[in-house]
Scaffold this motif. Structure first.
Motif, mmCIF file in Angstrom:
data_model
loop_
_atom_site.group_PDB
_atom_site.id
_atom_site.type_symbol
_atom_site.label_atom_id
_atom_site.label_comp_id
_atom_site.label_asym_id
_atom_site.label_seq_id
_atom_site.Cartn_x
_atom_site.Cartn_y
_atom_site.Cartn_z
ATOM 1 N N ILE A 67 0.924 -1.219 -0.019
ATOM 2 C CA ILE A 67 0.018 0.021 0.022
ATOM 3 C C ILE A 67 0.922 1.202 -0.094
ATOM 4 C CG2 ILE A 67 -0.109 -0.058 2.433
ATOM 5 C CD1 ILE A 67 -3.201 1.143 2.251
ATOM 6 N N LYS A 68 0.412 2.261 -0.891
ATOM 7 C CA LYS A 68 1.250 3.550 -0.764
ATOM 8 C C LYS A 68 0.170 4.241 -0.396
ATOM 9 C CE LYS A 68 2.014 6.377 -4.449
ATOM 10 N NZ LYS A 68 2.391 6.884 -5.632
ATOM 11 N N PHE A 69 0.617 5.509 0.668
ATOM 12 C CA PHE A 69 -0.163 6.359 1.361
ATOM 13 C C PHE A 69 0.380 7.827 1.131
ATOM 14 C CE2 PHE A 69 -1.635 8.713 5.039
ATOM 15 C CZ PHE A 69 -2.959 8.411 5.111
ATOM 16 N N GLU A 70 -0.370 8.585 0.650
ATOM 17 C CA GLU A 70 0.121 10.030 0.441
ATOM 18 C C GLU A 70 -0.842 10.686 1.498
ATOM 19 O OE1 GLU A 70 0.439 11.732 -3.296
ATOM 20 O OE2 GLU A 70 0.996 10.103 -4.321
ATOM 21 N N LEU A 71 -0.003 11.544 2.251
ATOM 22 C CA LEU A 71 -0.781 12.610 3.127
ATOM 23 C C LEU A 71 -0.196 13.926 2.736
ATOM 24 C CD1 LEU A 71 -1.873 13.135 5.968
ATOM 25 C CD2 LEU A 71 0.439 12.991 7.164
ATOM 26 N N ASP A 72 -1.400 14.636 2.558
ATOM 27 C CA ASP A 72 -1.198 16.191 2.559
ATOM 28 C C ASP A 72 -1.635 16.742 3.910
ATOM 29 O OD1 ASP A 72 0.373 16.884 0.006
ATOM 30 O OD2 ASP A 72 -1.328 15.540 -0.970
ATOM 31 N N ALA A 73 -1.037 17.287 4.678
ATOM 32 C CA ALA A 73 -1.587 17.700 6.101
ATOM 33 C C ALA A 73 -1.067 19.160 6.508
ATOM 34 C CB ALA A 73 -0.901 16.745 7.012
ATOM 35 N N ASP A 74 -2.415 19.942 6.820
ATOM 36 C CA ASP A 74 -1.955 20.926 7.768
ATOM 37 C C ASP A 74 -2.874 21.286 8.871
ATOM 38 O OD1 ASP A 74 -4.256 22.506 6.876
ATOM 39 O OD2 ASP A 74 -3.464 22.857 4.839
ATOM 40 N N PRO A 75 -2.597 22.327 9.657
ATOM 41 C CA PRO A 75 -3.787 22.084 10.877
ATOM 42 C C PRO A 75 -5.057 22.362 10.639
ATOM 43 C CG PRO A 75 -1.576 23.521 11.119
ATOM 44 C CD PRO A 75 -1.721 23.234 9.785
ATOM 45 N N THR A 81 -4.648 9.910 0.454
ATOM 46 C CA THR A 81 -4.971 9.137 -0.575
ATOM 47 C C THR A 81 -4.175 7.692 -0.455
ATOM 48 O OG1 THR A 81 -4.724 10.903 -1.862
ATOM 49 C CG2 THR A 81 -4.311 8.951 -3.034
ATOM 50 N N ARG A 82 -5.045 6.828 -0.537
ATOM 51 C CA ARG A 82 -4.427 5.205 -0.192
ATOM 52 C C ARG A 82 -4.823 4.560 -1.586
ATOM 53 N NH1 ARG A 82 -8.387 7.332 2.456
ATOM 54 N NH2 ARG A 82 -8.738 7.441 4.564
ATOM 55 N N TYR A 83 -3.249 3.979 -1.723
ATOM 56 C CA TYR A 83 -3.145 3.273 -3.275
ATOM 57 C C TYR A 83 -3.255 1.719 -2.748
ATOM 58 C CZ TYR A 83 -2.073 7.976 -5.236
ATOM 59 O OH TYR A 83 -1.885 9.104 -5.593
ATOM 60 N N PHE A 84 -4.445 1.290 -2.890
ATOM 61 C CA PHE A 84 -4.641 -0.170 -2.652
ATOM 62 C C PHE A 84 -4.011 -1.033 -3.837
ATOM 63 C CE2 PHE A 84 -7.970 1.609 0.144
ATOM 64 C CZ PHE A 84 -7.611 1.021 1.421
ATOM 65 N N PRO A 85 -3.768 -2.257 -3.404
ATOM 66 C CA PRO A 85 -3.522 -2.927 -4.805
ATOM 67 C C PRO A 85 -4.565 -2.917 -5.757
ATOM 68 C CG PRO A 85 -2.899 -4.429 -2.661
ATOM 69 C CD PRO A 85 -3.811 -3.083 -2.164
ATOM 70 N N SER A 91 -9.664 10.678 0.413
ATOM 71 C CA SER A 91 -10.613 11.241 1.675
ATOM 72 C C SER A 91 -10.160 12.836 2.294
ATOM 73 C CB SER A 91 -11.181 10.433 2.897
ATOM 74 O OG SER A 91 -10.006 9.839 3.432
ATOM 75 N N THR A 92 -10.910 13.564 2.333
ATOM 76 C CA THR A 92 -10.488 14.797 3.374
ATOM 77 C C THR A 92 -11.012 14.764 4.688
ATOM 78 O OG1 THR A 92 -12.167 16.121 2.537
ATOM 79 C CG2 THR A 92 -10.417 16.143 1.036
ATOM 80 N N LEU A 100 -13.823 14.893 14.130
ATOM 81 C CA LEU A 100 -13.154 14.996 12.976
ATOM 82 C C LEU A 100 -14.035 14.497 11.945
ATOM 83 C CD1 LEU A 100 -10.230 15.027 11.901
ATOM 84 C CD2 LEU A 100 -10.208 12.232 12.107
ATOM 85 N N VAL A 101 -14.274 15.303 10.902
ATOM 86 C CA VAL A 101 -15.091 14.902 9.903
ATOM 87 C C VAL A 101 -14.281 14.332 8.566
ATOM 88 C CG1 VAL A 101 -17.112 15.994 8.310
ATOM 89 C CG2 VAL A 101 -16.799 16.696 10.477
ATOM 90 N N GLU A 102 -14.621 13.217 7.985
ATOM 91 C CA GLU A 102 -14.024 12.584 7.012
ATOM 92 C C GLU A 102 -15.031 12.569 5.557
ATOM 93 O OE1 GLU A 102 -11.348 8.684 5.608
ATOM 94 O OE2 GLU A 102 -12.540 8.800 7.533
ATOM 95 N N LYS A 103 -14.764 13.093 4.634
ATOM 96 C CA LYS A 103 -15.440 13.156 3.596
ATOM 97 C C LYS A 103 -14.898 12.241 2.321
ATOM 98 C CE LYS A 103 -16.603 18.007 4.018
ATOM 99 N NZ LYS A 103 -16.749 19.436 3.447
#
Length: 186
Positions: A67-75, A81-85, A91-92, A100-103
């Motif tokens: 799995i590759k996981f990309e995180l773009d994070a600020d406060p 972004t999860r890259y599954f096989p 999600s944001t 915490l609200v996840e879309k």
């Protein structure tokens, strides 16, 4: 210069310090990061479960692998972004008070966060699907937990709807970046 407080620290307050060091490290990452690890995915079985999974963008096929996981994070906002096989899921996440609200896909999930024995637990409190509030009797059963050992973040996610079945279920780990000198010492 003091680092900015992450969304998870803001939502959890002092409870954040009860999380295992790798979980704290992950939720304090700022900026863009690419993490890698391993994941096992379980496929939804019923036709309705597969339809809901498609609407959410969660994996439709069982399997295991990298799995590759990309995180773009600020406060204020994080994009995961999860890259599954077999597919990609983005999600944001944003704060709404202490929640915490996840879309993700057509859903907006509101979670309460807590810590127990070093683990992060996320409890679903509200759900909107296509902007419509989900009645409590139809709320999915969600298990969303994170734990950590050494430089690994372990995750376990399961979403199940009564009488429909499992919509999404996956678990695995991500390898965290080595802390910089003097950073993250516990």
């Amino acid at each position: 210069m003091t680092p900015e407080i992450s969304m998870y620290e803001s939502a959890m307050g002092e409870c954040f310090m009860r999380l295992a060091a790798p979980v704290q490290q992950f939720h304090r990452l700022h900026g863009h990061h690419v993490l890698r690890g391993e994941v096992e995915v379980h496929a939804p079985r019923s036709i309705l479960a597969r339809l809901l999974a498609r609407l959410l963008g969660t994996p439709l096929r069982a399997g295991e692998g990298p799995i590759k996981f990309e995180l773009d994070a600020d406060p204020l906002v994080e994009t995961w972004t999860r890259y599954f096989p077999s597919n990609v899921l983005t999600s944001t996440l944003q704060l709404d008070g202490n929640y915490l609200v996840e879309k993700v896909g057509a859903a907006r999930l509101t979670f309460e966060l807590s810590a127990s024995e070093g683990r992060l637990h996320m409890y679903l409190r509200r759900l909107q699907f296509f902007g419509i509030a989900c009645p409590k009797w139809l709320m999915p059963i969600i298990v969303a937990e994170e734990s950590g050992i050494d430089h690994r973040l372990y995750f376990h996610i399961s979403v199940q709807v009564r009488h429909i079945g499992v919509i999404a279920r996956y678990h695995g780990y991500l390898v965290l970046p080595e802390p910089l000198f003097g950073e993250g010492a516990a």
